[in-house]
Design an enzyme around this catalytic site. Structure first.
Site, PDB file in Angstrom:
ATOM      1  N   HIS A 133      41.833  52.403  29.127  1.00 41.74           N
ATOM      2  CA  HIS A 133      40.443  52.458  28.644  1.00 41.74           C
ATOM      3  C   HIS A 133      40.331  53.456  27.496  1.00 41.74           C
ATOM      4  CE1 HIS A 133      39.840  51.290  32.990  1.00 41.74           C
ATOM      5  NE2 HIS A 133      39.156  50.337  32.385  1.00 41.74           N
ATOM      6  N   ARG A 153      43.449  49.397  39.517  1.00 45.18           N
ATOM      7  CA  ARG A 153      43.949  49.061  40.856  1.00 45.18           C
ATOM      8  C   ARG A 153      45.239  49.804  41.212  1.00 45.18           C
ATOM      9  NH1 ARG A 153      41.701  43.774  42.496  1.00 45.18           N
ATOM     10  NH2 ARG A 153      40.295  43.183  40.827  1.00 45.18           N
TER      11      ARG A 153
END
Ligand code: PAF
Length: 283
Positions: free
Chosen positions: A37, A187
């Site tokens: 990100h 995740r």
């Protein structure tokens, strides 16, 4: 950097920025931010005057309610990272703010959204299009940034923008990997140390398959990946597909396309991991 929770406040802030002639970049996220990100935010900061990062775990894109419950939520740490990377606004609305009533809109971009993730996660891309189209209407960005790790999502969002004529540019950004090859994902935080080691065989297999593909057919390369994952302890293959990177339809020979991509989804214990690799890339 400002943390904003309501659409009204977000619009008021961005109206001022637009009136001052500022270009606005949007990085949509579901939080639990990592270096992948951060790389999107850095690119957005370099290419825009003002960067908005949305931090919202979108319930409508989860077809598995357990997955939604287990999705990591780390707003405080996310804000620290975003401040450091130079974002101007973090938009972290509540579910009620985004969905004051159920979103009954249906998005269908067949055949892009009926294969791979679309087949195994029914309704997932409809939910992604619901939230991303809402964010585009709320933020009205000049550019929006998405990672290529979610290769199919990026293709579908590009198609949505084309069909709905959103006046913005979609910027696709390369996958960010750990030094040992594992594709960064929120995740990954759910993997035990042992699973983290087992998951390495996903990217390792993809990299090896790219070398293998240079002297083997599409069918042989498919088999190579299937066999390697089947032989990897702790991993269970959901699908591996060799597709045309534009249409996302399966290819049967390398000559079928000048943009060949292999998309894979593997369970490592209960954690569902996706990755992809480009075998041939048009430029
Ligand atoms: O890729 C994601 O994290 C999500 O699907 C997105 C684009 C932020 C929409 O919720």
């Amino acid at each position: 950097m400002k943390l904003v929770h309501t659409i009204q406040e977000l619009r008021a802030e961005l109206d001022i920025q637009r009136q001052a002639g500022k270009k606005i970049g949007l990085v949509p996220t579901m939080g639990a931010l990592h270096e992948g990100h951060a790389s999107l935010v850095r690119r957005a900061v370099a290419e825009n005057d003002v960067v908005v990062v949305s931090d919202f775990v979108n319930p409508t894109q989860f077809n598995d309610k357990n997955d939604l419950l287990k999705y990591p939520r780390t707003l405080e740490a996310d804000c620290e990272l975003l401040e450091k990377e130079g974002a101007a606004y973090v938009f972290a609305p509540s579910v009620e703010e985004v969905y004051p009533e159920p979103d009954t809109r249906q998005f269908s971009y067949a055949p892009l959204d009926t294969v791979m993730e679309g087949k195994y996660r029914p309704g997932h891309f409809n939910g992604v299009c619901q939230i991303v189209s809402k964010l585009f209407m709320m933020v009205e960005p000049d550019k929006a940034y998405f990672g290529e790790k979610d290769f199919q999502q990026l293709a579908i969002i590009r198609e949505m923008v084309k069909q709905m004529q959103f006046p913005l540019q979609i910027v696709g950004c390369p996958i960010v990997r750990e030094a040992d090859g594992l594709a960064l994902s929120s995740r990954n935080a759910r993997l035990s140390d042992e699973q983290r080691q087992q998951a390495l065989n996903i990217s390792r297999t993809l990299f090896q398959s790219k070398e293998y593909a240079a002297s083997h057919t599409v069918a042989e390369t498919q088999q190579f990946v299937e066999d390697a994952i089947a032989a990897s302890e702790g991993l269970e293959l959901e699908y591996f597909e060799l597709v045309d990177g534009m249409t996302l339809q399966k290819i049967s020979g390398w000559e079928d396309t000048d943009y060949a991509v292999g998309c894979i989804t593997v369970y490592c214990g209960e954690v569902r991991l996706i990755d992809n690799i480009k075998y041939k890339e048009s430029c």
